[in-house]
Enzyme design. Structure first.
Site, short mmCIF file in Angstrom:
data_model
loop_
_atom_site.label_atom_id
_atom_site.label_comp_id
_atom_site.label_asym_id
_atom_site.label_seq_id
_atom_site.Cartn_x
_atom_site.Cartn_y
_atom_site.Cartn_z
CE1 TYR A 142 -3.64 2.33 0.45
CE2 TYR A 142 -2.27 2.99 2.39
CZ TYR A 142 -3.54 3.45 1.42
OH TYR A 142 -4.54 4.30 2.09
CG ASP A 146 5.68 3.95 1.32
OD1 ASP A 146 6.25 4.73 1.95
OD2 ASP A 146 4.56 3.67 0.33
CE LYS A 197 0.72 4.97 8.50
NZ LYS A 197 1.38 4.31 7.20
C1 LIG Z 1 0.20 4.54 5.71
C2 LIG Z 1 1.10 4.60 4.71
C3 LIG Z 1 1.11 5.65 3.60
C4 LIG Z 1 -0.51 6.55 3.09
O1 LIG Z 1 -0.18 7.34 3.90
P1 LIG Z 1 -1.45 8.36 4.69
O2 LIG Z 1 -0.80 9.97 5.64
O3 LIG Z 1 -2.49 7.58 5.28
O4 LIG Z 1 -1.47 8.99 3.01
C5 LIG Z 1 1.94 5.28 2.36
N1 LIG Z 1 2.49 4.06 2.48
C6 LIG Z 1 2.92 3.72 3.16
C7 LIG Z 1 3.37 1.91 3.28
C8 LIG Z 1 1.84 3.43 4.50
O5 LIG Z 1 2.28 2.89 5.61
#
Ligand SMILES: *Cc1c(COP(=O)(O)O)cnc(C)c1O
Length: 433
Positions: free
Chosen positions: A144, A239, A267
């Site tokens: 994701y 990511d 995060k």
């Molecule tokens: C949470 C997450 C996102 C998205 O971040 P948001 O702040 O919710 O938009 C993207 N990539 C990874 C790996 C994530 O865990």
């Protein structure tokens, strides 16, 4: 009979908010029941509107790595609030933040702040496309990367077929440029690259997956992708929205010693405030406006209050690296405890764990990619989730989530979690012999 406040709030929320929540997984759809409405949190505990206390393993899906209400972060925010909330102009703290990130994350030479992980990944692939002059990207099934159109793509049926959108509203034209491969499968990636010569701008990956549950890269996988990218002039994007500042101060790239060309962060970087960032090699990041031609902007980007929270968090992590040892030990202790309980009960479910991330999968298969994660018994996970909740432990409301430990968890808390886990497994085993 008194209706619990959470239930009353959820009913009202459903009148005014789609599905009653501002982000889907909060709705408890995957596990059944009514979501808890949270009123406050301190250290390892959250408190709901009905006055119940839970030990929690979500920590806002990662950011609260120091537990809730860490005093240094709180102080930084309350100090910053005295000086107005936003200027839309450059500030000292943004410079300190960028310097700190570059100092902590090995491959990042320049960085741009944004307001969420979604913005970070969306912007990163735009820059990768602008830099390479290519349109296609490769992502992995079950990873994701936020909710931008390009990433909401399900698995194609064959290794070289084009993706189809996962969600209505994603244009076919956009979906066609997203190719998907199974996680931990280098050959599939090589096939995609061979079938699309000179057309792939970027490979984007969660270097440790949190979003199909916790799934680890097998030996050589991240390295193999690095060499494919080098050979083909593809931008390699980690990511690290989840793994950044969590698996080590420099994220998964430091932990595995594999350096991407670009990194996306979120995060933890905001200390609980809405913050994201993307960065990478200087020659790539110099493509970003106003240094270069790729446009990306944000009215509230680098927001002074958010920067204060994030900077206090990163300062602490950078200067207290022993916490990563503590988090690793906590993670290993829980995983070992869970495995010991299962052996005692004659169960053979899979525990994936690295550092302060783990998932207990209700399958006896080795979980190394999306199909093996999906072999889990989701109904059983729902029962387990509620059995844990009844014992005061708040977990992710889906099998396909990683749990996140914080430094606020002491040994007594870990013991409590392991005890609740064993009792919960026993309880669902009695129902499903
Ligand atoms: C949470 C997450 C996102 C998205 O971040 P948001 O702040 O919710 O938009 C993207 N990539 C990874 C790996 C994530 O865990």
């Amino acid at each position: 009979m008194n209706i619990p406040t959470s239930q009353a709030l959820f009913e009202k929320a459903n009148q005014f908010i789609p599905g009653g929540v501002n982000s889907p997984v909060r709705a408890f759809k995957a596990v059944g029941g009514t979501p808890l409405f949270i009123k406050s949190a301190k250290g390892p505990y959250i408190f709901d509107e009905d006055g119940n206390r839970y030990l929690e393993l979500i920590n806002s899906w990662g950011p609260m790595i120091l537990g809730h209400g860490h005093e240094l972060v709180e102080k930084a925010v309350s100090d910053a609030v005295q000086h107005s909330f936003s200027f839309g102009a450059p500030t000292r703290r943004e410079v300190e933040m960028a310097e700190r990130i570059v100092g902590m994350v090995p491959s990042v030479e320049k960085v741009r702040m944004v307001n969420s992980g979604t913005e970070a990944t969306m912007s990163a692939i735009r820059v990768a496309r602008g830099f390479t002059g290519r349109d296609k990207i490769i992502k992995f099934e079950g990873c994701y990367h936020g909710h931008a159109d390009s990433f909401l793509i399900a698995a194609g049926s064959g290794a070289v077929t084009f993706g189809t959108p996962d969600s209505p509203g994603v244009p076919k034209g956009v979906a066609q440029d997203t190719l998907t491969a199974p996680y931990n499968n280098l050959e599939a990636v090589q096939l995609l690259v061979d079938a699309n010569p000179g057309q792939i701008a970027a490979i984007i990956i969660e270097p440790v997956v949190g979003n199909m549950g916790c799934v680890l890269p097998e030996t050589g996988f991240l390295e193999g992708l690095r060499s494919i990218c080098d050979k083909e002039g593809i931008i390699y994007i980690f990511d690290e929205v989840m793994t950044g500042f969590r698996l080590s101060k420099g994220g998964a790239q430091e932990r595995f010693g594999v350096l991407p060309d670009m990194t996306t962060l979120g995060k933890i970087i905001g200390g609980g405030m809405p913050v994201g960032a993307y960065g990478g090699k200087e020659e790539i990041m110099n493509y970003v406006s106003p240094a270069g031609p790729v446009y990306q902007a944000g009215t509230l980007s680098g927001n002074p209050i958010a920067m204060a929270a994030g900077l206090a968090m990163l300062d602490y992590l950078d200067t207290h690296q022993e916490i990563y040892l503590q988090l690793d030990q906590s993670g290993v202790k829980l995983a070992q405890g869970f495995r010991a309980s299962m052996e005692k009960l004659g169960l053979n479910y899979t525990v994936n764990q690295i550092g302060s991330m783990y998932t207990l999968f209700f399958t006896d298969q080795v979980v190394r990619d999306f199909p093996s994660a999906k072999s889990s018994d989701l109904g059983l996970y729902g029962k387990y989730f509620h059995a844990m909740l009844n014992r005061g432990i708040y977990l992710g409301a889906s099998q396909f989530e990683s749990m996140f430990l914080s430094t606020a968890l002491e040994d007594s808390h870990l013991e409590e979690i392991m005890r609740a886990n064993e009792e919960s497994l026993k309880e669902i085993l009695a129902e499903h012999p």
